[in-house]
Motif scaffolding. Structure first.
Motif, PDB file in Angstrom:
ATOM      1  N   LEU A   1     -27.333   2.200  -1.992  1.00  0.00           N
ATOM      2  CA  LEU A   1     -26.815   2.830  -0.765  1.00  0.00           C
ATOM      3  C   LEU A   1     -25.288   2.794  -0.680  1.00  0.00           C
ATOM      4  O   LEU A   1     -24.707   2.864   0.413  1.00  0.00           O
ATOM      5  CB  LEU A   1     -27.476   2.235   0.493  1.00  0.00           C
ATOM      6  CG  LEU A   1     -28.938   2.659   0.609  1.00  0.00           C
ATOM      7  CD1 LEU A   1     -29.864   1.591   0.046  1.00  0.00           C
ATOM      8  CD2 LEU A   1     -29.348   2.947   2.021  1.00  0.00           C
ATOM      9  N   VAL A   2     -24.658   2.658  -1.842  1.00  0.00           N
ATOM     10  CA  VAL A   2     -23.189   2.721  -1.907  1.00  0.00           C
ATOM     11  C   VAL A   2     -22.798   4.181  -2.126  1.00  0.00           C
ATOM     12  O   VAL A   2     -23.411   4.873  -2.959  1.00  0.00           O
ATOM     13  CB  VAL A   2     -22.658   1.856  -3.070  1.00  0.00           C
ATOM     14  CG1 VAL A   2     -21.133   1.926  -3.130  1.00  0.00           C
ATOM     15  CG2 VAL A   2     -23.125   0.411  -2.926  1.00  0.00           C
ATOM     16  N   HIS A   3     -21.791   4.637  -1.391  1.00  0.00           N
ATOM     17  CA  HIS A   3     -21.312   6.014  -1.511  1.00  0.00           C
ATOM     18  C   HIS A   3     -20.850   6.254  -2.950  1.00  0.00           C
ATOM     19  O   HIS A   3     -20.139   5.435  -3.521  1.00  0.00           O
ATOM     20  CB  HIS A   3     -20.162   6.218  -0.513  1.00  0.00           C
ATOM     21  CG  HIS A   3     -19.780   7.650  -0.341  1.00  0.00           C
ATOM     22  ND1 HIS A   3     -18.906   8.292  -1.182  1.00  0.00           N
ATOM     23  CD2 HIS A   3     -20.164   8.573   0.576  1.00  0.00           C
ATOM     24  CE1 HIS A   3     -18.758   9.547  -0.786  1.00  0.00           C
ATOM     25  NE2 HIS A   3     -19.520   9.749   0.277  1.00  0.00           N
ATOM     26  N   HIS A   4     -21.279   7.398  -3.528  1.00  0.00           N
ATOM     27  CA  HIS A   4     -20.955   7.636  -4.943  1.00  0.00           C
ATOM     28  C   HIS A   4     -19.446   7.662  -5.202  1.00  0.00           C
ATOM     29  O   HIS A   4     -18.997   7.196  -6.241  1.00  0.00           O
ATOM     30  CB  HIS A   4     -21.546   8.967  -5.414  1.00  0.00           C
ATOM     31  CG  HIS A   4     -23.002   8.899  -5.768  1.00  0.00           C
ATOM     32  ND1 HIS A   4     -23.509   8.039  -6.706  1.00  0.00           N
ATOM     33  CD2 HIS A   4     -24.068   9.598  -5.288  1.00  0.00           C
ATOM     34  CE1 HIS A   4     -24.819   8.217  -6.823  1.00  0.00           C
ATOM     35  NE2 HIS A   4     -25.189   9.142  -5.963  1.00  0.00           N
ATOM     36  N   GLN A   5     -18.682   8.209  -4.247  1.00  0.00           N
ATOM     37  CA  GLN A   5     -17.236   8.321  -4.492  1.00  0.00           C
ATOM     38  C   GLN A   5     -16.462   7.107  -3.971  1.00  0.00           C
ATOM     39  O   GLN A   5     -15.552   6.617  -4.626  1.00  0.00           O
ATOM     40  CB  GLN A   5     -16.659   9.582  -3.822  1.00  0.00           C
ATOM     41  CG  GLN A   5     -16.703  10.817  -4.694  1.00  0.00           C
ATOM     42  CD  GLN A   5     -18.122  11.376  -4.765  1.00  0.00           C
ATOM     43  OE1 GLN A   5     -18.757  11.559  -3.732  1.00  0.00           O
ATOM     44  NE2 GLN A   5     -18.622  11.621  -5.962  1.00  0.00           N
ATOM     45  N   VAL A   6     -16.824   6.651  -2.787  1.00  0.00           N
ATOM     46  CA  VAL A   6     -16.058   5.570  -2.142  1.00  0.00           C
ATOM     47  C   VAL A   6     -16.871   4.289  -2.299  1.00  0.00           C
ATOM     48  O   VAL A   6     -17.863   4.073  -1.605  1.00  0.00           O
ATOM     49  CB  VAL A   6     -15.802   5.910  -0.652  1.00  0.00           C
ATOM     50  CG1 VAL A   6     -14.980   4.812   0.004  1.00  0.00           C
ATOM     51  CG2 VAL A   6     -15.102   7.246  -0.537  1.00  0.00           C
ATOM     52  N   ARG A   7     -16.460   3.442  -3.217  1.00  0.00           N
ATOM     53  CA  ARG A   7     -17.354   2.382  -3.678  1.00  0.00           C
ATOM     54  C   ARG A   7     -17.388   1.150  -2.773  1.00  0.00           C
ATOM     55  O   ARG A   7     -18.168   0.229  -3.020  1.00  0.00           O
ATOM     56  CB  ARG A   7     -16.987   1.994  -5.120  1.00  0.00           C
ATOM     57  CG  ARG A   7     -17.078   3.158  -6.097  1.00  0.00           C
ATOM     58  CD  ARG A   7     -18.457   3.791  -6.163  1.00  0.00           C
ATOM     59  NE  ARG A   7     -19.450   2.887  -6.735  1.00  0.00           N
ATOM     60  CZ  ARG A   7     -20.750   3.064  -6.658  1.00  0.00           C
ATOM     61  NH1 ARG A   7     -21.251   4.101  -5.997  1.00  0.00           N
ATOM     62  NH2 ARG A   7     -21.572   2.211  -7.217  1.00  0.00           N
ATOM     63  N   ASN A   8     -16.548   1.107  -1.748  1.00  0.00           N
ATOM     64  CA  ASN A   8     -16.694   0.015  -0.772  1.00  0.00           C
ATOM     65  C   ASN A   8     -17.193   0.553   0.581  1.00  0.00           C
ATOM     66  O   ASN A   8     -16.866   0.033   1.637  1.00  0.00           O
ATOM     67  CB  ASN A   8     -15.384  -0.768  -0.612  1.00  0.00           C
ATOM     68  CG  ASN A   8     -14.275   0.118  -0.049  1.00  0.00           C
ATOM     69  OD1 ASN A   8     -14.313   1.347  -0.199  1.00  0.00           O
ATOM     70  ND2 ASN A   8     -13.297  -0.487   0.606  1.00  0.00           N
ATOM     71  N   LEU A   9     -17.995   1.625   0.497  1.00  0.00           N
ATOM     72  CA  LEU A   9     -18.584   2.250   1.690  1.00  0.00           C
ATOM     73  C   LEU A   9     -20.096   2.363   1.478  1.00  0.00           C
ATOM     74  O   LEU A   9     -20.546   2.946   0.490  1.00  0.00           O
ATOM     75  CB  LEU A   9     -17.978   3.650   1.879  1.00  0.00           C
ATOM     76  CG  LEU A   9     -18.621   4.561   2.926  1.00  0.00           C
ATOM     77  CD1 LEU A   9     -18.485   3.974   4.329  1.00  0.00           C
ATOM     78  CD2 LEU A   9     -17.976   5.954   2.877  1.00  0.00           C
ATOM     79  N   LEU A  10     -20.877   1.779   2.401  1.00  0.00           N
ATOM     80  CA  LEU A  10     -22.339   1.890   2.336  1.00  0.00           C
ATOM     81  C   LEU A  10     -22.814   2.810   3.453  1.00  0.00           C
ATOM     82  O   LEU A  10     -22.261   2.765   4.574  1.00  0.00           O
ATOM     83  CB  LEU A  10     -23.011   0.517   2.505  1.00  0.00           C
ATOM     84  CG  LEU A  10     -23.219  -0.291   1.209  1.00  0.00           C
ATOM     85  CD1 LEU A  10     -21.896  -0.828   0.703  1.00  0.00           C
ATOM     86  CD2 LEU A  10     -24.192  -1.435   1.439  1.00  0.00           C
ATOM     87  N   VAL A  11     -23.816   3.617   3.147  1.00  0.00           N
ATOM     88  CA  VAL A  11     -24.384   4.522   4.153  1.00  0.00           C
ATOM     89  C   VAL A  11     -25.879   4.205   4.239  1.00  0.00           C
ATOM     90  O   VAL A  11     -26.654   4.542   3.349  1.00  0.00           O
ATOM     91  CB  VAL A  11     -24.145   6.000   3.773  1.00  0.00           C
ATOM     92  CG1 VAL A  11     -24.579   6.909   4.918  1.00  0.00           C
ATOM     93  CG2 VAL A  11     -22.673   6.241   3.421  1.00  0.00           C
ATOM     94  N   LEU A  12     -26.265   3.526   5.317  1.00  0.00           N
ATOM     95  CA  LEU A  12     -27.622   2.983   5.448  1.00  0.00           C
ATOM     96  C   LEU A  12     -28.508   3.904   6.291  1.00  0.00           C
ATOM     97  O   LEU A  12     -28.034   4.860   6.894  1.00  0.00           O
ATOM     98  CB  LEU A  12     -27.562   1.606   6.116  1.00  0.00           C
ATOM     99  CG  LEU A  12     -26.642   0.553   5.485  1.00  0.00           C
ATOM    100  CD1 LEU A  12     -26.657  -0.723   6.321  1.00  0.00           C
ATOM    101  CD2 LEU A  12     -27.060   0.260   4.051  1.00  0.00           C
TER     102      LEU A  12
END
Ligand SMILES: Cc1cc2nc3c(=O)[nH]c(=O)nc-3n(C[C@H](O)[C@H](O)[C@H](O)COP(=O)(O)OP(=O)(O)OC[C@H]3O[C@@H](n4cnc5c(N)ncnc54)[C@H](O)[C@@H]3O)c2cc1C
Length: 474
Positions: free
Chosen positions: A433-444
């Motif tokens: 659930l980590v954003h493919h481009q922004v690697r310190n962003l999770l989208v749950l």
């Protein structure tokens, strides 16, 4: 400008709270966590006095372009846990591999076996009651609570279908927990009068009192601030003023309507962002029985039937989960008042890109839902039901079947819009659930679901939050 946080969490529903619970269990004693929730803290007592069902409360936070299709959630501390019915089935192993098993839909980027441990953990946190004999899905641990009592029609169905009919798993307590009494089968589950169903407020409220957590209510997040492939923090509105908060890790748990909206407003565009909005499609039947009384169960929905769920038919038409309802719906004939059974049939849908969430044209601060229709795959499942129903009901003394083939306007589930996958061109988040481009962003949340399965989604999305935290912190 708010100070620098280790973690910024957006929303306080299931997705955020289950992630936060796993994060707090492992993070440093001096960690600094900011939680931003657009709603207020509405205590159970306040809700009993003032809250109306979600379906009768006007939605002011998003624009719905097609009103015959409705989407509901609760904007408050605890999110949808305040209004949910606490139905908590697991998905079947085949639901994670629909494409490779049946040649339709998409495979999930993780398997049932990988999620199983986290299903157990989520069920423990919710104190789920479920079958104690066997279960439709493989399990490594028994359910935390014993099953609710069946009604008499349930017992007949169980006898006829021992491998296909089960007690419904539910977070409506069978036994009292330290926080909640046992369910009283009032049938008013959107707001339990005795607070017996799991909510974030009654079982997870302590997370938001943790000294490491700063909770800001009535704070509506507008965007994630990024530099290149790194999230720097979020921008939110509080008391009419814009505030920026900086953080090392940003977690969006604002549900499948608002997560894509926040990402779109952050300039993180992707051809599939906001696409594939979907949920299960449900129809129901009222069955008059000859000489068998109903409504002896100990909770509002007591049985789950898998007679139309898995099998080769899924290459052509949708799987269906059957719910047996124990909320009294009485007949008018003297002596037959309780001789009635209501069944609900939930069908999986195949998500399509034309159903989507976008930034509302008239008000960029709101998302807008565009929903044309459910899939022909789901419709073929519904069409086949009318013929299958008399045979399925053969073990019951049926007097009359009143089948309504019109789908209800909502199942109250919001799925798709930020799908998970291994290919960054065809998905928004990876299997963690980590954003493919922004690697310190999770989208749950349910936005990550590549396909819906017929089951209610919240146990699975809660388990996914635990899985995401586990992958991040080990
Ligand atoms: C009447 C009803 C009955 C249901 N029954 C069941 C059931 O029996 N079983 C089942 O599996 N599911 C059920 N559901 C669905 C279930 O409620 C959702 O699947 C679940 O709540 C989703 O969890 P979430 O954390 O992703 O989102 P939510 O619970 O919706 O939480 C999102 C939170 O984010 C906040 N938020 C949104 N935007 C922002 C923003 N910009 N800034 C800050 N905060 C924001 C919201 O206020 C909310 O608190 C039901 C839903 C309804 C409405």
């Amino acid at each position: 400008m708010d100070r620098d946080y280790d973690l910024i969490v957006v929303g306080t529903g299931f997705a955020s709270s289950f992630f936060l619970s796993a994060y707090l269990a492992r993070c440093r004693a001096d960690a600094r966590i900011l939680v931003l929730e657009r709603g207020r803290r509405d205590t159970h007592a306040w809700q009993l006095r003032h809250r109306r069902p979600a379906s009768t409360t006007p939605q002011t936070t998003f624009v719905n372009r097609h009103r015959r299709k409705q989407w509901f959630y609760t904007p408050a501390l605890g999110g949808g846990s305040n209004c949910w019915w606490a139905v908590t089935p697991r998905m079947m192993p085949s639901d994670f591999a629909l494409q490779s098993t049946y040649g339709v839909g998409t495979d999930w980027p993780l398997s049932y076996d990988e999620l199983e441990e986290f299903y157990c953990h989520a069920e423990a946190l919710m104190a789920v009651s479920g079958p104690d004999d066997r279960s439709p899905q493989p399990r490594s641990q028994p359910y935390p609570q014993p099953p609710h009592r069946f009604s008499q029609p349930d017992q007949l169905l169980k006898k006829a279908y021992p491998e296909l009919f089960f007690h419904q798993p539910t977070a409506r307590a069978r036994l009292a927990t330290a926080q909640r009494p046992a369910c009283c089968a009032s049938g008013v589950c959107h707001l339990c009068p005795i607070d017996a169903k799991f909510t974030v407020l009654n079982e997870m409220g302590h997370l938001y009192a943790d000294p490491r957590v700063t909770l800001v209510l009535e704070a509506a997040v507008q965007s994630v601030e990024t530099t290149g492939r790194t999230a720097r923090g979020v921008r939110y509105i509080k008391d009419g003023a814009e505030v920026q908060a900086q953080g090392q890790l940003v977690v969006l748990g604002a549900n499948a309507l608002f997560n894509p909206h926040i990402l779109l407003r952050s300039g993180l565009s992707h051809p599939l962002l906001g696409k594939f909005l979907h949920e299960q499609v449900a129809v129901s039947a009222t069955i008059d029985l000859d000489g068998v009384d109903n409504f002896q169960g100990s909770t509002s929905i007591t049985g789950h039937g898998y007679m139309l769920y898995d099998g080769p038919h899924r290459s052509q038409r949708a799987a269906c989960l059957i719910e047996s309802w124990n909320v009294p719906t009485l007949r008018l004939e003297r002596g037959k008042w309780r001789q009635r059974l209501v069944l609900k049939f939930l069908f999986e849908d195949l998500p399509a890109p034309h159903n989507h969430v976008r930034i509302a044209a008239g008000d960029p601060a709101q998302p807008e839902t565009v929903y044309r229709n459910h899939s022909e795959y789901a419709q073929r499942g519904i069409d086949a039901l009318a013929e299958a129903l008399p045979e399925i009901l053969r073990p019951l003394p049926v007097e009359k079947i009143d089948f309504d083939p019109r789908p209800s306007p909502t199942e109250n589930h919001i799925l798709g819009t930020t799908p998970m996958g291994t290919d960054p061109r065809r998905s928004i988040v990876d299997r963690g659930l980590v954003h493919h481009q922004v690697r310190n962003l999770l989208v749950l949340g349910g936005g990550a679901f590549p396909t819906s399965s017929p089951v209610n989604p919240t146990l699975t999305l809660s388990a996914l939050s635990l899985w995401a935290a586990h992958n991040l912190l080990t």
